[in-house]
Design a protein around this motif. Structure first.
Motif, PDB file in Angstrom:
ATOM      1  N   THR A 152     -24.481 -38.740  21.360  1.00 33.93           N
ATOM      2  CA  THR A 152     -23.829 -38.344  22.608  1.00 33.93           C
ATOM      3  C   THR A 152     -22.328 -38.172  22.397  1.00 33.93           C
ATOM      4  O   THR A 152     -21.726 -37.216  22.897  1.00 33.93           O
ATOM      5  CB  THR A 152     -24.108 -39.385  23.705  1.00 33.93           C
ATOM      6  OG1 THR A 152     -25.524 -39.502  23.875  1.00 33.93           O
ATOM      7  CG2 THR A 152     -23.464 -39.002  25.019  1.00 33.93           C
ATOM      8  N   VAL A 153     -21.713 -39.095  21.654  1.00 30.94           N
ATOM      9  CA  VAL A 153     -20.276 -38.992  21.371  1.00 30.94           C
ATOM     10  C   VAL A 153     -19.989 -37.736  20.560  1.00 30.94           C
ATOM     11  O   VAL A 153     -19.034 -37.001  20.851  1.00 30.94           O
ATOM     12  CB  VAL A 153     -19.780 -40.253  20.635  1.00 30.94           C
ATOM     13  CG1 VAL A 153     -18.365 -40.061  20.104  1.00 30.94           C
ATOM     14  CG2 VAL A 153     -19.843 -41.464  21.548  1.00 30.94           C
ATOM     15  N   ALA A 154     -20.801 -37.464  19.546  1.00 31.58           N
ATOM     16  CA  ALA A 154     -20.603 -36.264  18.726  1.00 31.58           C
ATOM     17  C   ALA A 154     -20.761 -35.001  19.573  1.00 31.58           C
ATOM     18  O   ALA A 154     -19.970 -34.048  19.447  1.00 31.58           O
ATOM     19  CB  ALA A 154     -21.584 -36.249  17.556  1.00 31.58           C
ATOM     20  N   GLU A 188     -28.011 -34.538  12.107  1.00 30.74           N
ATOM     21  CA  GLU A 188     -28.439 -35.682  11.305  1.00 30.74           C
ATOM     22  C   GLU A 188     -28.815 -36.878  12.188  1.00 30.74           C
ATOM     23  O   GLU A 188     -29.782 -37.583  11.907  1.00 30.74           O
ATOM     24  CB  GLU A 188     -27.336 -36.089  10.315  1.00 30.74           C
ATOM     25  CG  GLU A 188     -27.029 -35.034   9.271  1.00 30.74           C
ATOM     26  CD  GLU A 188     -28.225 -34.717   8.391  1.00 30.74           C
ATOM     27  OE1 GLU A 188     -28.986 -35.642   8.049  1.00 30.74           O
ATOM     28  OE2 GLU A 188     -28.385 -33.546   8.027  1.00 30.74           O
ATOM     29  N   LEU A 189     -28.070 -37.095  13.259  1.00 31.64           N
ATOM     30  CA  LEU A 189     -28.393 -38.196  14.167  1.00 31.64           C
ATOM     31  C   LEU A 189     -29.708 -37.947  14.902  1.00 31.64           C
ATOM     32  O   LEU A 189     -30.476 -38.887  15.141  1.00 31.64           O
ATOM     33  CB  LEU A 189     -27.249 -38.417  15.166  1.00 31.64           C
ATOM     34  CG  LEU A 189     -26.011 -39.084  14.577  1.00 31.64           C
ATOM     35  CD1 LEU A 189     -24.834 -38.971  15.547  1.00 31.64           C
ATOM     36  CD2 LEU A 189     -26.294 -40.539  14.241  1.00 31.64           C
ATOM     37  N   GLU A 190     -29.988 -36.702  15.238  1.00 31.45           N
ATOM     38  CA  GLU A 190     -31.270 -36.379  15.872  1.00 31.45           C
ATOM     39  C   GLU A 190     -32.418 -36.669  14.900  1.00 31.45           C
ATOM     40  O   GLU A 190     -33.445 -37.232  15.294  1.00 31.45           O
ATOM     41  CB  GLU A 190     -31.303 -34.910  16.308  1.00 31.45           C
ATOM     42  CG  GLU A 190     -32.615 -34.479  16.921  1.00 31.45           C
ATOM     43  CD  GLU A 190     -32.980 -35.214  18.201  1.00 31.45           C
ATOM     44  OE1 GLU A 190     -34.184 -35.357  18.470  1.00 31.45           O
ATOM     45  OE2 GLU A 190     -32.074 -35.662  18.928  1.00 31.45           O
ATOM     46  N   MET A 211     -35.502 -39.463  15.284  1.00 32.53           N
ATOM     47  CA  MET A 211     -36.927 -39.165  15.121  1.00 32.53           C
ATOM     48  C   MET A 211     -37.561 -40.111  14.108  1.00 32.53           C
ATOM     49  O   MET A 211     -38.682 -40.586  14.310  1.00 32.53           O
ATOM     50  CB  MET A 211     -37.130 -37.705  14.713  1.00 32.53           C
ATOM     51  CG  MET A 211     -36.873 -36.727  15.842  1.00 32.53           C
ATOM     52  SD  MET A 211     -37.327 -35.019  15.460  1.00 32.53           S
ATOM     53  CE  MET A 211     -36.089 -34.572  14.267  1.00 32.53           C
ATOM     54  N   LEU A 212     -36.849 -40.395  13.030  1.00 32.18           N
ATOM     55  CA  LEU A 212     -37.368 -41.337  12.027  1.00 32.18           C
ATOM     56  C   LEU A 212     -37.501 -42.746  12.612  1.00 32.18           C
ATOM     57  O   LEU A 212     -38.495 -43.447  12.363  1.00 32.18           O
ATOM     58  CB  LEU A 212     -36.459 -41.367  10.803  1.00 32.18           C
ATOM     59  CG  LEU A 212     -36.527 -40.153   9.894  1.00 32.18           C
ATOM     60  CD1 LEU A 212     -35.414 -40.208   8.851  1.00 32.18           C
ATOM     61  CD2 LEU A 212     -37.885 -40.070   9.217  1.00 32.18           C
ATOM     62  N   LEU A 213     -36.515 -43.160  13.393  1.00 31.09           N
ATOM     63  CA  LEU A 213     -36.579 -44.486  14.013  1.00 31.09           C
ATOM     64  C   LEU A 213     -37.721 -44.570  15.021  1.00 31.09           C
ATOM     65  O   LEU A 213     -38.416 -45.588  15.096  1.00 31.09           O
ATOM     66  CB  LEU A 213     -35.242 -44.832  14.681  1.00 31.09           C
ATOM     67  CG  LEU A 213     -34.100 -45.169  13.738  1.00 31.09           C
ATOM     68  CD1 LEU A 213     -32.772 -45.189  14.491  1.00 31.09           C
ATOM     69  CD2 LEU A 213     -34.358 -46.489  13.044  1.00 31.09           C
TER      70      LEU A 213
END
Length: 80
Positions: free
Chosen positions: A31-33, A55-57, A61-63
């Motif tokens: 959200t910050v990015a 990359e955060l998305e 998904m991995l988490l």
């Protein structure tokens, strides 16, 4: 008698709690990015921020996949 090697710290959180917390942190970072991109869309750094968002998305998904694996009960083993 004194112990030479101390016990590892006791974590009150389960693996499921830890994965949930990591997912929340990843969402906040994403959200910050995203907000940084919205504030300066023409900035040269915005390309890097879009890469970070992607990359955060992927991390989220991995988490979420790991969380599903933790929540699914182990298959019962056949008794012989």
């Amino acid at each position: 008698m004194l112990k030479i090697v101390p016990d590892p710290p006791h974590s009150p959180h389960s693996l499921e709690d830890t994965i949930l917390q990591a997912t929340e942190y990843a969402l906040c970072a994403q959200t910050v990015a995203h907000q940084a991109i919205m504030l300066q869309p023409r900035s040269p750094v915005s390309v890097l921020m879009m890469a970070v968002t992607h990359e955060l998305e992927t991390l989220r998904m991995l988490l979420e996949s790991a969380l599903i694996q933790v929540q699914v009960p182990a298959a019962p083993r056949p008794v012989h």
